[in-house]
Write a protein that holds these residues in place. Structure first.
Motif, short mmCIF file in Angstrom:
data_model
loop_
_atom_site.label_atom_id
_atom_site.label_comp_id
_atom_site.label_asym_id
_atom_site.label_seq_id
_atom_site.Cartn_x
_atom_site.Cartn_y
_atom_site.Cartn_z
N PRO A 1 0.86 -1.19 0.00
CA PRO A 1 0.00 0.00 0.00
C PRO A 1 0.89 1.24 0.00
N ILE A 2 1.01 1.91 -1.12
CA ILE A 2 1.95 3.03 -1.29
C ILE A 2 1.27 4.36 -1.03
N GLU A 3 1.85 5.16 -0.16
CA GLU A 3 1.50 6.58 -0.03
C GLU A 3 2.44 7.32 -0.97
N ALA A 4 1.95 8.34 -1.66
CA ALA A 4 2.80 9.00 -2.65
C ALA A 4 2.50 10.49 -2.72
N GLU A 5 3.52 11.24 -3.12
CA GLU A 5 3.39 12.68 -3.33
C GLU A 5 4.18 13.06 -4.58
N ILE A 6 3.53 13.80 -5.47
CA ILE A 6 4.19 14.27 -6.69
C ILE A 6 5.28 15.27 -6.31
N THR A 7 6.50 14.99 -6.77
CA THR A 7 7.64 15.86 -6.46
C THR A 7 8.18 16.59 -7.68
N GLU A 8 7.78 16.12 -8.87
CA GLU A 8 8.18 16.80 -10.12
C GLU A 8 7.02 16.68 -11.08
N PHE A 9 6.67 17.81 -11.71
CA PHE A 9 5.53 17.82 -12.63
C PHE A 9 5.80 18.86 -13.70
N VAL A 10 6.24 18.40 -14.86
CA VAL A 10 6.53 19.28 -15.99
C VAL A 10 5.70 18.77 -17.16
N ALA A 11 4.60 19.45 -17.43
CA ALA A 11 3.69 19.04 -18.51
C ALA A 11 4.37 19.19 -19.86
N PRO A 12 3.85 18.48 -20.87
CA PRO A 12 4.45 18.57 -22.21
C PRO A 12 4.49 20.00 -22.73
N GLU A 13 5.63 20.36 -23.29
CA GLU A 13 5.83 21.67 -23.89
C GLU A 13 6.87 21.50 -24.99
N ALA A 14 6.65 22.14 -26.11
CA ALA A 14 7.56 22.00 -27.25
C ALA A 14 9.00 22.29 -26.83
N GLY A 15 9.89 21.42 -27.23
CA GLY A 15 11.31 21.63 -27.00
C GLY A 15 11.83 21.15 -25.66
N GLN A 16 10.97 20.63 -24.80
CA GLN A 16 11.46 20.10 -23.52
C GLN A 16 10.71 18.81 -23.19
N PRO A 17 11.36 17.90 -22.49
CA PRO A 17 10.68 16.65 -22.14
C PRO A 17 9.63 16.89 -21.05
N ALA A 18 8.58 16.10 -21.09
CA ALA A 18 7.60 16.10 -20.01
C ALA A 18 8.14 15.19 -18.92
N ARG A 19 7.92 15.59 -17.67
CA ARG A 19 8.46 14.84 -16.54
C ARG A 19 7.42 14.76 -15.43
N ILE A 20 7.36 13.61 -14.80
CA ILE A 20 6.56 13.46 -13.59
C ILE A 20 7.28 12.47 -12.69
N ALA A 21 7.29 12.75 -11.40
CA ALA A 21 7.92 11.86 -10.43
C ALA A 21 7.18 11.95 -9.12
N TRP A 22 7.23 10.86 -8.38
CA TRP A 22 6.65 10.88 -7.04
C TRP A 22 7.55 10.15 -6.06
N HIS A 23 7.51 10.65 -4.83
CA HIS A 23 8.11 9.93 -3.71
C HIS A 23 7.01 9.05 -3.17
N GLY A 24 7.29 7.78 -3.02
CA GLY A 24 6.33 6.86 -2.46
C GLY A 24 6.92 6.17 -1.25
N TRP A 25 6.07 5.77 -0.32
CA TRP A 25 6.57 5.11 0.87
C TRP A 25 5.51 4.19 1.47
N VAL A 26 6.03 3.22 2.20
CA VAL A 26 5.21 2.33 3.01
C VAL A 26 5.72 2.48 4.43
N GLU A 27 4.85 2.91 5.34
CA GLU A 27 5.24 3.06 6.73
C GLU A 27 5.60 1.71 7.33
N GLY A 28 6.48 1.72 8.31
CA GLY A 28 6.83 0.48 8.98
C GLY A 28 8.13 0.60 9.75
N ASP A 29 8.56 -0.52 10.29
CA ASP A 29 9.82 -0.57 11.03
C ASP A 29 10.96 -0.85 10.06
#
Length: 167
Positions: A77-105
């Motif tokens: 069960p992954i909790e996640a938060e978007i840390t990078e969000f660059v929508a498509p635009e001419a001349g540059q790559p689109a990017r999306i990234a998230w930090h995900g985690w599972v709580e525990g010991d």
């Protein structure tokens, strides 16, 4: 070609597990691929390893900068938060990234950085790159599994994403 932006602590080669999948295809646009990936309600239709997608603030199902969401994948069960969000635009790559985690010991805690890059190439080609780094005992366990479930799962995600975007 462009590369993934790695935050400190998640640089490939220095983590407990790393998966990288890449495809170069024709007949589809970056915008169509982006639309399918950022609309999480579409994921279960083309990727069998995801379920129970929920947004913490009710903002979903479309991903956006800073969005907090959760989902199940690879039995976690992954909790996640978007840390990078660059929508498509001419001349540059689109990017999306998230930090995900599972709580525990120390035996069950998992931290991941999952990043995607969509890049227009010459000749009407599009490059899709998804990479994930992981830290924690569950990541070390996954790293030693053959066949590698992360690489196989992410390949299914890419294949489904491409097929759905082309449809």
């Amino acid at each position: 070609m462009n590369a993934i932006h790695w935050p400190e602590g998640y640089i490939s080669g220095f983590c407990d597990n790393f998966a990288s999948n890449e495809m170069i295809v024709t007949g589809v646009t970056v915008e169509a691929l982006w639309r399918q990936l950022t609309h999480t309600d579409a994921w279960p239709g083309y990727y069998s390893n995801v379920a129970d997608i929920h947004f913490h603030d009710g903002s979903g199902p479309v991903l956006s900068s800073g969005a907090r969401f959760r989902f199940s994948t690879f039995g976690f069960p992954i909790e996640a938060e978007i840390t990078e969000f660059v929508a498509p635009e001419a001349g540059q790559p689109a990017r999306i990234a998230w930090h995900g985690w599972v709580e525990g010991d120390e035996n069950t805690r998992l931290d991941v950085h999952h990043a995607w890059l969509f890049e227009e190439l010459s000749g009407g080609r599009v490059r899709l790159l998804t990479q994930e780094t992981q830290n924690g005992k569950p990541a070390r366990d996954l790293a030693g599994t053959r066949p590698n479930p992360m690489i196989n799962g992410h390949q299914e995600w890419l294949d489904g994403l491409i097929a759905t975007a082309k449809a």
